[in-house]
Motif scaffolding. Structure first.
Motif, mmCIF file in Angstrom:
data_model
loop_
_atom_site.group_PDB
_atom_site.id
_atom_site.type_symbol
_atom_site.label_atom_id
_atom_site.label_comp_id
_atom_site.label_asym_id
_atom_site.label_seq_id
_atom_site.Cartn_x
_atom_site.Cartn_y
_atom_site.Cartn_z
ATOM 1 N N PHE A 90 1.731 3.006 -3.586
ATOM 2 C CA PHE A 90 0.672 3.471 -4.479
ATOM 3 C C PHE A 90 0.825 4.953 -4.834
ATOM 4 C CE2 PHE A 90 -3.723 5.104 -5.057
ATOM 5 C CZ PHE A 90 -4.007 4.435 -6.226
ATOM 6 N N PHE A 91 0.874 5.824 -3.832
ATOM 7 C CA PHE A 91 0.951 7.263 -4.099
ATOM 8 C C PHE A 91 2.284 7.707 -4.698
ATOM 9 C CE2 PHE A 91 -2.779 7.369 -1.300
ATOM 10 C CZ PHE A 91 -3.617 8.109 -2.120
ATOM 11 N N THR A 98 4.648 9.458 -11.788
ATOM 12 C CA THR A 98 4.056 9.468 -13.127
ATOM 13 C C THR A 98 3.611 10.877 -13.508
ATOM 14 O OG1 THR A 98 3.305 7.196 -12.821
ATOM 15 C CG2 THR A 98 2.254 8.466 -14.574
ATOM 16 N N LEU A 99 2.937 11.570 -12.593
ATOM 17 C CA LEU A 99 2.506 12.948 -12.871
ATOM 18 C C LEU A 99 3.701 13.874 -13.090
ATOM 19 C CD1 LEU A 99 -0.473 13.340 -10.367
ATOM 20 C CD2 LEU A 99 -0.584 13.150 -12.867
ATOM 21 N N SER A 103 0.813 -1.226 0.000
ATOM 22 C CA SER A 103 0.000 0.000 0.000
ATOM 23 C C SER A 103 0.846 1.276 0.000
ATOM 24 C CB SER A 103 -0.938 0.009 1.205
ATOM 25 O OG SER A 103 -0.194 0.062 2.411
ATOM 26 N N LYS A 136 4.037 6.159 -6.850
ATOM 27 C CA LYS A 136 3.952 5.848 -8.283
ATOM 28 C C LYS A 136 3.096 6.877 -9.012
ATOM 29 C CE LYS A 136 4.782 0.906 -8.078
ATOM 30 N NZ LYS A 136 4.253 -0.434 -8.255
ATOM 31 N N ILE A 137 2.006 7.287 -8.394
ATOM 32 C CA ILE A 137 1.142 8.304 -8.998
ATOM 33 C C ILE A 137 1.901 9.627 -9.125
ATOM 34 C CG2 ILE A 137 -0.912 9.732 -8.630
ATOM 35 C CD1 ILE A 137 -2.240 7.301 -7.374
ATOM 36 N N ILE A 138 2.572 10.035 -8.057
ATOM 37 C CA ILE A 138 3.301 11.303 -8.064
ATOM 38 C C ILE A 138 4.427 11.270 -9.089
ATOM 39 C CG2 ILE A 138 4.743 12.853 -6.675
ATOM 40 C CD1 ILE A 138 1.739 12.843 -5.944
#
Length: 145
Positions: free
Chosen positions: A19-20, A26-27, A16, A22-24
């Protein structure tokens, strides 16, 4: 067959915490590509006129401190992951590695080293990670390395 409810949440705590980030990441990569694409002509013109190194550094920049900062930060992340695997799910990787990291980084960028500066560096290097570790790891239950 298991039934799923809209009000039921299953969290895999082993993964868990990734998760964030990877998002950050990618952005940030998308934004970097947009910035480079929008300014491609200006960047190309500047590189041709001034040279590639001048794109990265201005005259008078402290390149040694910059690269040492990159090395120290890289070592910090690697060591934090290693210490975190020795003491899993406790956040000790963050805590035990942040104190020396802050001390070394502060010493790298300190202009003078008098008694007051040493006390300030040591105090901040101990209190800040302890506070972050306690608030994020203990109060809010956020997984730290």
């Amino acid at each position: 067959m298991s039934s799923h409810s809209l009000f039921e949440v299953n969290v895999d705590f082993a993964t868990s915490h990734v998760f964030f980030p990877k998002i950050i990441l990618t952005l940030m990569a998308i934004m970097l590509l947009v910035i480079l694409f929008k300014n491609l002509a200006a960047i190309k013109h500047f590189i041709i006129q001034e040279g590639f190194i001048s794109v990265l550094f201005d005259k008078g920049d402290d390149r040694v401190r910059f690269f040492l900062c990159l090395v120290i930060t890289s070592f910090y992340f690697v060591s934090m992951e290693y210490v975190g695997s020795v003491y899993p799910n406790e956040g000790f990787g963050f805590l035990f590695c942040s104190v020396p990291f802050l001390i070394v980084l502060s010493l790298l960028f300190a202009k003078e080293l008098c008694r007051r500066v040493w006390i300030t560096i040591l105090t901040c290097a101990v209190i800040a990670p302890l506070l972050v570790w306690y608030v994020l790891g203990r109060l809010f239950g956020i997984a730290l390395p």
